[in-house]
Design a protein around this motif. Structure first.
Motif, PDB file in Angstrom:
ATOM      1  N   ARG A  92      35.921  92.324  57.098  1.00 21.19           N
ATOM      2  CA  ARG A  92      34.553  91.655  57.353  1.00 21.19           C
ATOM      3  C   ARG A  92      34.147  91.629  56.253  1.00 21.19           C
ATOM      4  O   ARG A  92      33.547  90.209  55.440  1.00 21.19           O
ATOM      5  CB  ARG A  92      33.548  92.605  57.854  1.00 21.19           C
ATOM      6  CG  ARG A  92      34.247  93.076  59.063  1.00 21.19           C
ATOM      7  CD  ARG A  92      32.838  93.802  59.796  1.00 21.19           C
ATOM      8  NE  ARG A  92      33.049  93.951  61.283  1.00 21.19           N
ATOM      9  CZ  ARG A  92      33.809  94.717  61.903  1.00 21.19           C
ATOM     10  NH1 ARG A  92      34.971  95.407  60.850  1.00 21.19           N
ATOM     11  NH2 ARG A  92      34.254  94.557  63.534  1.00 21.19           N
ATOM     12  N   ASN A  93      33.897  91.872  54.667  1.00 23.30           N
ATOM     13  CA  ASN A  93      33.777  91.924  53.865  1.00 23.30           C
ATOM     14  C   ASN A  93      34.839  91.533  52.520  1.00 23.30           C
ATOM     15  O   ASN A  93      35.418  92.196  51.964  1.00 23.30           O
ATOM     16  CB  ASN A  93      32.827  92.814  53.027  1.00 23.30           C
ATOM     17  CG  ASN A  93      31.697  93.070  54.283  1.00 23.30           C
ATOM     18  OD1 ASN A  93      31.222  93.938  55.191  1.00 23.30           O
ATOM     19  ND2 ASN A  93      30.410  91.587  53.587  1.00 23.30           N
ATOM     20  N   ASN A 139      33.936  86.395  62.343  1.00 19.39           N
ATOM     21  CA  ASN A 139      33.155  87.313  61.655  1.00 19.39           C
ATOM     22  C   ASN A 139      34.344  88.062  60.671  1.00 19.39           C
ATOM     23  O   ASN A 139      33.956  88.932  59.973  1.00 19.39           O
ATOM     24  CB  ASN A 139      32.361  88.965  62.527  1.00 19.39           C
ATOM     25  CG  ASN A 139      31.612  89.151  61.768  1.00 19.39           C
ATOM     26  OD1 ASN A 139      31.209  89.025  60.249  1.00 19.39           O
ATOM     27  ND2 ASN A 139      31.175  90.747  61.760  1.00 19.39           N
ATOM     28  N   ASP A 190      29.509  80.160  59.584  1.00 21.44           N
ATOM     29  CA  ASP A 190      30.163  81.441  60.312  1.00 21.44           C
ATOM     30  C   ASP A 190      30.378  81.585  61.587  1.00 21.44           C
ATOM     31  O   ASP A 190      30.074  82.354  62.417  1.00 21.44           O
ATOM     32  CB  ASP A 190      28.932  82.360  59.625  1.00 21.44           C
ATOM     33  CG  ASP A 190      28.974  82.892  58.444  1.00 21.44           C
ATOM     34  OD1 ASP A 190      29.643  82.521  57.203  1.00 21.44           O
ATOM     35  OD2 ASP A 190      27.583  84.077  57.978  1.00 21.44           O
ATOM     36  N   HIS A 199      31.336  82.809  55.425  1.00 21.33           N
ATOM     37  CA  HIS A 199      32.189  84.277  56.454  1.00 21.33           C
ATOM     38  C   HIS A 199      33.476  83.198  56.972  1.00 21.33           C
ATOM     39  O   HIS A 199      34.551  84.308  56.897  1.00 21.33           O
ATOM     40  CB  HIS A 199      31.887  84.281  57.424  1.00 21.33           C
ATOM     41  CG  HIS A 199      30.856  85.465  57.820  1.00 21.33           C
ATOM     42  ND1 HIS A 199      30.817  86.899  57.591  1.00 21.33           N
ATOM     43  CD2 HIS A 199      29.405  85.940  56.481  1.00 21.33           C
ATOM     44  CE1 HIS A 199      30.354  88.163  57.513  1.00 21.33           C
ATOM     45  NE2 HIS A 199      29.673  86.896  56.568  1.00 21.33           N
ATOM     46  N   HIS A 229      29.400  84.309  64.161  1.00 22.87           N
ATOM     47  CA  HIS A 229      30.036  85.855  63.691  1.00 22.87           C
ATOM     48  C   HIS A 229      31.157  86.697  65.150  1.00 22.87           C
ATOM     49  O   HIS A 229      31.271  87.986  65.193  1.00 22.87           O
ATOM     50  CB  HIS A 229      29.137  86.621  63.543  1.00 22.87           C
ATOM     51  CG  HIS A 229      28.338  86.646  62.407  1.00 22.87           C
ATOM     52  ND1 HIS A 229      28.823  87.020  60.901  1.00 22.87           N
ATOM     53  CD2 HIS A 229      27.333  85.476  62.170  1.00 22.87           C
ATOM     54  CE1 HIS A 229      28.343  86.214  60.031  1.00 22.87           C
ATOM     55  NE2 HIS A 229      27.454  85.570  60.953  1.00 22.87           N
TER      56      HIS A 229
END
Lengths: 296, 244
Positions: A23-24, A104, A101, A137, A71
């Motif tokens: 996710r990040n 996600n 975005d 994202h 997302h």
């Protein structure tokens, strides 16, 4: 011993940071893993040069469905599906907009495309065009290539003409702010586009991009907008060239600001687990009106 | 070689603390040239700056520090820029000397005329912090009003955190010092808290009355988007006159 343990702990933290998770994109904090703004702008312009820009013939009054921050990931795309079915079912809506975005996690750009292919019962092909821009994202984990594969461009314009008279109606400019800056080349393109098109007699010039312009509260924690210099540069440009409306997302919470005679709307997120999940229905005619359709 | 464990490590900590206490004592005697002093300083700081929105510019920065004993100081700052962006601000800083270092509070009214973008920027900062020889930290709040020249609606950004963490390589009373700083504010800008500025600074007191300084500041963008990239840089050199 203590110092040794601290070093080991630090090493583990660095390793976790560098690998990130699905996710990040932690390395992206220091240096975005997708190409930077100028390179993305060049890629978008190459697509535009080869395929042209869209001109749509529409009724003099029409609706545009606008969403942001869906997302999606596997099993978390119900709201996106509802949005797609809603705009396709509305015969007054010639096209929809997604402000970025879209995804996600890694590798779900294809799922987004599958959802866009949904059709409501008794659907008559027509309202199936959606224009999208990249959000941050969508760029994580070097996924700009995936974005291009499916969405082709993130900087472009769309013109609407009257179906009956052929007269110019509205001009939409889509800009790529996925990395919190437009970059020098896209900013110059935008300036030239506004200077030229603001003289051509459109009813409305509407800007569509991912990143919001003002930090009026802390509703979304660490979600950042532009550097202050870029905020004032872009907002003064919008005022100078009589932009009617700026549509943004990124902040996940609805905000409306009137600044320099330009209206700025920041949309609620569309994502499934947002308690405020919503999309916007923009009614475009001689004036502009909007309503929010809450989903949760 | 394992140099940081056991007795050796503790001995270094004790020496470090003793050194800091000595430095504060020395500064109380008026020897310090760092932030413990009650020196009246006027500085001229020409600056080259570049960012992706405004391009290259040269700034002329004036800064004066006017202490009232060891418990209060005023800073006044003025920046004139070839980018047609001009800034004035004042910092009122009450100080509470401690056995080691000092606590301080900051109140800062701030005005910038961004003439190139036909915008007024008005802001206030309120914060508090602690500083000693090797570290200065500050945390606070800021509010901002952006007002276009021609009206048509203004924007209030009233929920912003400001922070500053600066580490120094030498005690404050030394003739020269180098520091590294992360903050979302500097002398002439107040950024959103998600927009950090990274600075390296240096100071050299050439004579009792003459101070030289330098600073390089880098402004990345997109850090909190996790799509970081370079946005701007500035470099400045300063000459300061110590007037008491």
């Amino acid at each position: 011993m203590l110092v040794k343990r601290i070093f080991i702990l630090f090493g583990v933290m660095v390793a976790v940071m560098l690998t990130g998770c699905d996710r990040n994109d932690i390395p992206g904090i220091f240096n975005g893993t997708s190409p930077h703004a100028n390179e993305r702008f060049t890629a978008s312009m190459e697509w535009n040069a080869a395929h042209g820009y869209a001109t749509l013939r529409v009724d003099d009054e029409y609706k545009v469905y606008v969403a942001s921050d869906s997302h999606i990931e596997e099993g978390k795309d119900a709201n996106l599906k509802r949005f797609v079915l809603a705009y396709k079912a509305d015969k007054d809506c010639p096209f929809a907009i997604h402000l970025g975005d879209m995804i996600n996690i890694r590798n779900v750009h294809s799922l987004f495309e599958q959802d866009l292919a949904l059709e409501p019962e008794g659907y008559v092909k027509g309202s199936d065009t959606i224009f999208t821009v990249a959000g941050n994202h969508d760029l994580f984990f070097n996924q700009w290539g995936e974005f291009l594969k499916y969405r082709h461009t993130s900087t472009f314009y769309v013109e609407t003409l009257s179906k009956t008279s052929g007269k110019k109606l509205d001009f939409y400019i889509f800009i790529d702010s996925g990395s919190g800056t437009l970059g020098t080349e896209q900013t110059e393109w935008l300036r030239q586009m506004l200077a030229e098109r603001s003289q051509m007699g459109y009813r409305h010039i509407i800007i569509c991009t991912h990143t919001h312009f003002f930090e009026v509260d802390m509703s979304q924690g660490t979600t950042s907008c532009y550097a202050l210099e870029e905020t004032t540069t872009l907002t003064s440009m919008f005022s100078k060239y009589n932009v009617s409306l700026v549509l943004t997302g990124h902040n996940h919470h609805f905000k409306e600001n009137l600044y320099g005679n330009v209206r700025y709307l920041t949309l609620d997120a569309l994502k499934d687990d947002a308690s405020n999940a919503a999309y916007l229905i923009l009614e475009v005619g001689a004036g502009l009106a909007y309503s929010e359709n809450k989903l949760n | 070689m394992y140099i940081c464990g056991g007795m050796e490590f503790k001995r270094r900590i004790v020496l470090l603390v003793c050194g800091m206490v000595a430095a504060v004592s020395a500064s109380a005697a008026g020897l310090s040239a760092g932030f413990y002093t009650a020196l009246v300083v006027a500085e001229f700081l020409p600056e080259y700056s570049y960012n992706k929105s405004w391009g290259s510019m040269v700034n002329f920065d004036l800064k004066s520090t006017l202490p009232l004993g060891r418990v209060f100081e005023f800073e006044t700052r003025l920046q004139l820029s070839t980018a047609n962006v001009h800034t004035i601000n004042i910092v009122a800083r009450p100080r509470i000397p401690l056995k080691t270092g000092e606590l301080f509070f900051e109140a800062e009214p701030y005005y910038r005329i961004i003439a190139r973008d036909r915008t007024h920027e008005v802001a206030v900062v309120a914060g508090f912090g602690y500083r000693f020889d090797y570290l200065s930290i500050m945390l606070g709040w800021s509010g901002r009003w952006l007002v276009p020249f021609n009206g048509g609606g203004k924007v209030e950004e009233l929920a912003n955190i400001v922070y500053r963490v600066e580490v120094f390589c030498r005690p404050q009373q030394c003739k020269w010092n180098i520091s590294a700083c992360v903050s979302n504010i500097d002398d002439f800008q107040i950024e959103r808290w998600q927009q950090p500025l990274v600075m390296i600074g240096a100071r050299y007191d050439l004579f009792d009355f003459l101070r030289l300084s330098a600073r390089v500041e880098c402004k990345p963008t997109g850090i909190c988007h996790e799509t970081g990239s370079f946005y701007g840089i500035s470099a400045r050199l300063g000459v300061g006159f110590i007037l008491n």
